[in-house]
Design a protein around this motif. Structure first.
Motif, PDB file in Angstrom:
ATOM      1  N   GLN A 561      10.453 -64.211  -0.721  1.00  0.00           N
ATOM      2  CA  GLN A 561      11.787 -63.626  -0.911  1.00  0.00           C
ATOM      3  C   GLN A 561      11.905 -62.980  -2.290  1.00  0.00           C
ATOM      4  O   GLN A 561      12.484 -61.896  -2.440  1.00  0.00           O
ATOM      5  N   GLN A 564      10.591 -59.500  -2.610  1.00  0.00           N
ATOM      6  CA  GLN A 564      11.321 -58.404  -1.958  1.00  0.00           C
ATOM      7  C   GLN A 564      12.379 -57.776  -2.869  1.00  0.00           C
ATOM      8  O   GLN A 564      12.974 -56.748  -2.520  1.00  0.00           O
ATOM      9  N   ARG A 583       3.470 -52.746  -5.889  1.00  0.00           N
ATOM     10  CA  ARG A 583       4.340 -52.021  -4.955  1.00  0.00           C
ATOM     11  C   ARG A 583       4.019 -50.535  -4.957  1.00  0.00           C
ATOM     12  O   ARG A 583       4.059 -49.879  -3.903  1.00  0.00           O
ATOM     13  N   ARG A 587       1.344 -52.476  -1.221  1.00  0.00           N
ATOM     14  CA  ARG A 587       2.617 -53.050  -0.776  1.00  0.00           C
ATOM     15  C   ARG A 587       2.706 -54.462  -1.317  1.00  0.00           C
ATOM     16  O   ARG A 587       1.699 -55.070  -1.685  1.00  0.00           O
ATOM     17  N   GLN A 590       5.544 -59.406   2.702  1.00  0.00           N
ATOM     18  CA  GLN A 590       6.890 -59.624   3.224  1.00  0.00           C
ATOM     19  C   GLN A 590       6.911 -60.877   4.090  1.00  0.00           C
ATOM     20  O   GLN A 590       5.894 -61.258   4.675  1.00  0.00           O
ATOM     21  N   ARG A 593       5.932 -60.184   7.912  1.00  0.00           N
ATOM     22  CA  ARG A 593       4.787 -59.310   8.152  1.00  0.00           C
ATOM     23  C   ARG A 593       3.570 -59.893   7.444  1.00  0.00           C
ATOM     24  O   ARG A 593       3.706 -60.675   6.490  1.00  0.00           O
TER      25      ARG A 593
END
Length: 805
Positions: A561, A564, A583, A587, A590, A593
């Motif tokens: 969390q 994100q 990022r 990436r 998540q 995912r």
């Protein structure tokens, strides 16, 4: 001072003289003293133990009747001794004629015999010693008048097989003393109802009492003034800042997650302790005398700090501790809360704690832990049904006490919290195993242990087997260890123990750390490692049988969390920049995912899987994926795992990683891999010892690790070949899946992400994957210049990942 409700005059007078007042939860337990079962959930330092004992002290009064009235059970022998000292104060102060004694593995044989014939009013013991008492033929007489059992630190016991053994013992005690009342004392837990179920099978929710949680703790990350390293777990970079904290407080506990890390840190701490502050070390692999000396010095206020592990997590009351430092991410919020509570161990006084992340990623883990503590959000997972190897042992122990009826024993066992859902068929399978050893072994006399009489009662086939059964009771399985002593010419003083596998790597002249000092290996004499002192040498790190915790599901979810967020104002700049770059070039993982990265580096092809499933599960994932890659002709060469990711390297690029990540295929691969793997054999040995198939002690002598391993390996191969459906093999598979390989967390992770898998193919190593290259075992660097070499390797790697100019 106004009178306190429910206390007779001697108690009122004594409490007033101490300046004490009963807290609401202590009054509450007094008012409900006749309840069949009570669970008190209270923070550390809230007076749980006094709350548990007050009703007994009042019932026993000034002229107590003979016989055992109250049984106190704790996880630690040291805790029973501490409680005994604390009880002596009010008993002597009020002139009560109450006998209090402890009974543990350290109690002499003569005292044990006398206690069975003439038990004290209050007996303090451990789950193992209680199981031995209940296996005696006179246990019915000893426990017939038992009025109350107090289980301290029940939350710690409920998480292990020791708790399952205790639950079965409580069921037996209730059979022997139908009027017995149960009291459980617990630190703050995430699911009190589940703990109530463990304590008393089907408790009334109103019988779970909660103490005032008290003020929020003063907890934060320690600003060490320098950025933590990219990898590693020792916290050495922060020693100067930690010493400043020690100097600014009366007494500090410095917790580590493993014994090896504690040893390394203590050694480095002493090297930088320019003010010669009195600092000691405490962990479970040190000798009993060494631990006792540290505890005595702590109690007397002679120490400024103790470097320690989980041995000091529980209840010993050291009121002068005013700071707790956790070095390394805590992995588990409940354990962190318990450790925090050791500071300012008094009600209505906020505990003070500082977290020291050992590396850059642990900065994020520590932030997640801080947020969870502030939100009073605790982690935990259901333990599942009671293990059957413990039940097999209990059946044998019951037979050692005397003949039993199978129907009555089944009814009794199913009143134990972990075994309420046990089917009769599974119970009968355990009974058959205890009686004969199972189908493949029933032809051997040594496993023909029980027989059924014409009247239907079961008893020992040979009464002499009872002594062997008692000697082998318990659920704690010792890893093969060897004692470490100073060379006889230097006095032969015991220092502790190391694992046998570590000792096998030593040659004369090697040095290693134990008890905070560098010692030189001189040789092996009569299964004892003999050493001499060798200060100033660059040591190896001894391998200890310390628990290596995986990051809990709750903390992993909180970390995901945090990742994100748009920005991370609560994180230091170096960590914010690192996550922002990840990022930008790839990436961030998540929650719903699964992120897979592939990239070339240093002439090899790499696959990184960000599962956030904990170290055991990520290691298992590495084993399974490399096997599948091998089958696919991708030539994997190796892997490394942390709590959040698995990095695999090989000769060929993985162009379709989705094909590797299928739950059914991974489970099939796990079953095949486990079949002939050392993990399975080691798990089999542990279950076989607990279930009573293999003796850990034979004719009063403890078997060596090699003897026990040899016996279990032969049995394992025999059962695999001739009886693959044997009960013990079934138990072994359950234990391996649940514990050592943690496959359940892999399945939960795959179920959470379903088919939402993100594959990012990169031209070079990603910022988030870069620290995995620096994990121990990935870049083996040894010798006097290892710190500088490791720093140079890290700087070069981070430049490749775009993390430094």
């Amino acid at each position: 001072m106004p009178p306190m409700t429910g206390l007779p005059d001697p108690f009122q007078t004594w409490f007033a003289a101490q300046g004490w007042r009963l807290h609401a939860h202590q009054q509450d337990l007094l008012a409900r003293a006749d309840a069949p079962a009570l669970l008190l959930v209270a923070p550390t330092g809230a007076g749980k133990t006094l709350a548990g004992f007050l009703p007994s002290l009042m019932e026993l009064g000034t002229a107590p009747p003979p016989g055992l009235h109250t049984l106190y059970v704790s996880p630690l022998k040291a805790l029973t001794a501490d409680i005994g000292r604390n009880l002596k104060r009010p008993i002597d102060g009020m002139g009560l004629q109450i006998r209090v004694e402890d009974r543990t593995g350290d109690t002499t044989s003569s005292v044990k015999r006398r206690q069975r014939a003439d038990p004290p009013h209050i007996l303090l013991t451990t789950p193992e010693s209680l199981a031995v008492l209940l296996s005696q033929p006179d246990c019915g007489r000893m426990f017939a008048g038992l009025s109350r059992v107090v289980v301290d630190e029940i939350h710690a016991l409920a998480e292990s097989k020791r708790g399952d053994q205790l639950a079965l013992s409580l069921a037996r005690l209730q059979h022997l003393a139908p009027g017995m009342r149960r009291v459980g004392l617990s630190a703050t837990v995430e699911d009190p109802a589940a703990l109530g179920q463990f304590l008393a099978c089907h408790p009334d929710p109103s019988e779970i009492r909660h103490a005032d949680p008290g003020p929020a703790p003063d907890i934060a990350m320690l600003d060490a003034g320098v950025a933590p390293p990219w990898a590693g777990g020792g916290g050495r970079y922060a020693i100067a800042a930690i010493l400043e904290q020690v100097k600014a407080h009366r007494t500090t506990l410095i917790f580590h997650n493993t014994r090896a890390q504690a040893e390394l840190f203590f050694h480095d701490l002493w090297l930088q302790n320019a003010d010669a502050l009195p600092i000691a070390i405490h962990h479970g692999s040190l000798s009993r005398d060494a631990r006792a000396r540290t505890e005595a010095a702590m109690t007397e206020g002679r120490l400024r700090a103790i470097v320690c592990t989980g041995t000091l997590d529980l209840g010993i009351d050291w009121g002068d501790v005013d700071l707790v430092i956790q070095v390394g991410a805590p992995r588990n919020v409940k354990r962190l809360v318990q450790r925090i509570g050791r500071a300012n161990h008094r009600p209505n006084v906020p505990s003070k704690a500082r977290l020291v992340p050992a590396n850059r990623f642990e900065v994020v883990e520590c932030l997640a832990a801080l947020q969870a503590v502030q939100a009073r959000d605790l982690d935990g997972a259901p333990r599942g049904p009671g293990p059957r190897d413990v039940l097999c042992q209990h059946i044998l122990a019951t037979a050692a006490a005397g003949p039993f009826d199978a129907d009555a024993l089944f009814a009794e066992v199913t009143t134990a919290g972990p075994y309420t859902a046990l089917s009769r068929a599974r119970f009968d399978a355990c009974l058959d195993f205890a009686a004969t050893g199972g189908y493949a072994l029933r032809a051997y006399d040594r496993w023909q242990r029980l027989m059924q009489r014409p009247d239907g009662m079961w008893q020992l086939r040979d009464p002499r087997a009872a002594a062997s059964i008692r000697m082998n009771l318990g659920t704690i399985i010792d890893i093969e260890t060897l004692k470490v002593r100073m060379r006889r010419s230097r006095g032969g003083a015991p220092l502790g123990e190391v694992e046998e596998s570590f000792a096998a790597t030593l040659t004369a002249g090697d040095t290693f750390l134990i008890g905070g000092q560098v010692v030189r290996y001189e040789g092996l004499r009569e299964m004892t490692v003999e050493v001499s002192r060798s200060p100033g040498r660059d040591p190896k790190v001894a391998v200890f049988n310390g628990t290596k915790f995986a990051t809990s599901t709750l903390l992993a979810d909180r970390i995901l969390q945090i990742l994100q967020a748009e920005d991370w104002p609560d994180l230091p700049g170096h960590t914010r920049d690192w996550l922002a770059l990840q990022r930008a070039v790839s990436r961030l993982p998540q929650p719903d995912r699964l992120l897979l990265e592939t990239f070339p580096h240093d002439g090899r092809q790499h696959l990184c899987v960000y599962g956030f499933a904990g170290r055991n599960a990520q290691q298992t994932l590495g084993l399974l994926l490399t096997r599948r890659m091998e089958d696919a002709g991708l030539h994997p060469l190796g892997f490394v795992a942390t709590d959040y990711a698995t990095l695999i390297w090989g000769l060929d690029p993985v162009t379709d990683p989705h094909a590797l990540i299928r739950a059914a295929d991974l489970r099939d691969g796990l079953e095949t891999w486990l079949q002939g793997n050392a993990v399975m054999k080691r798990t089999f040995r542990a279950s076989a010892v607990i279930a009573g198939l293999i003796d850990r002690v034979h004719q009063g002598q403890r078997k060596s690790g090699r003897q026990a391993t040899f016996s279990s390996d032969i049995l394992y191969e025999t059962l695999i070949k001739y009886d693959p459906g044997h009960l013990l093999l079934d138990i072994t598979r359950e234990e391996a899946m649940r514990g050592l390989v943690d496959f359940g967390r892999i399945e939960a992770m795959l179920a959470r992400v379903a088919d939402r898998v993100d594959h990012v193919a990169l031209p070079r190593v990603s910022p988030l994957a870069a620290p995995l290259f620096l994990e121990p075992g990935r870049i083996p660097i040894h010798g006097a210049g290892r710190e500088r070499l490791l720093s140079d390797a890290a700087e070069k790697l981070m430049r490749t990942a775009g993390l430094t100019p």
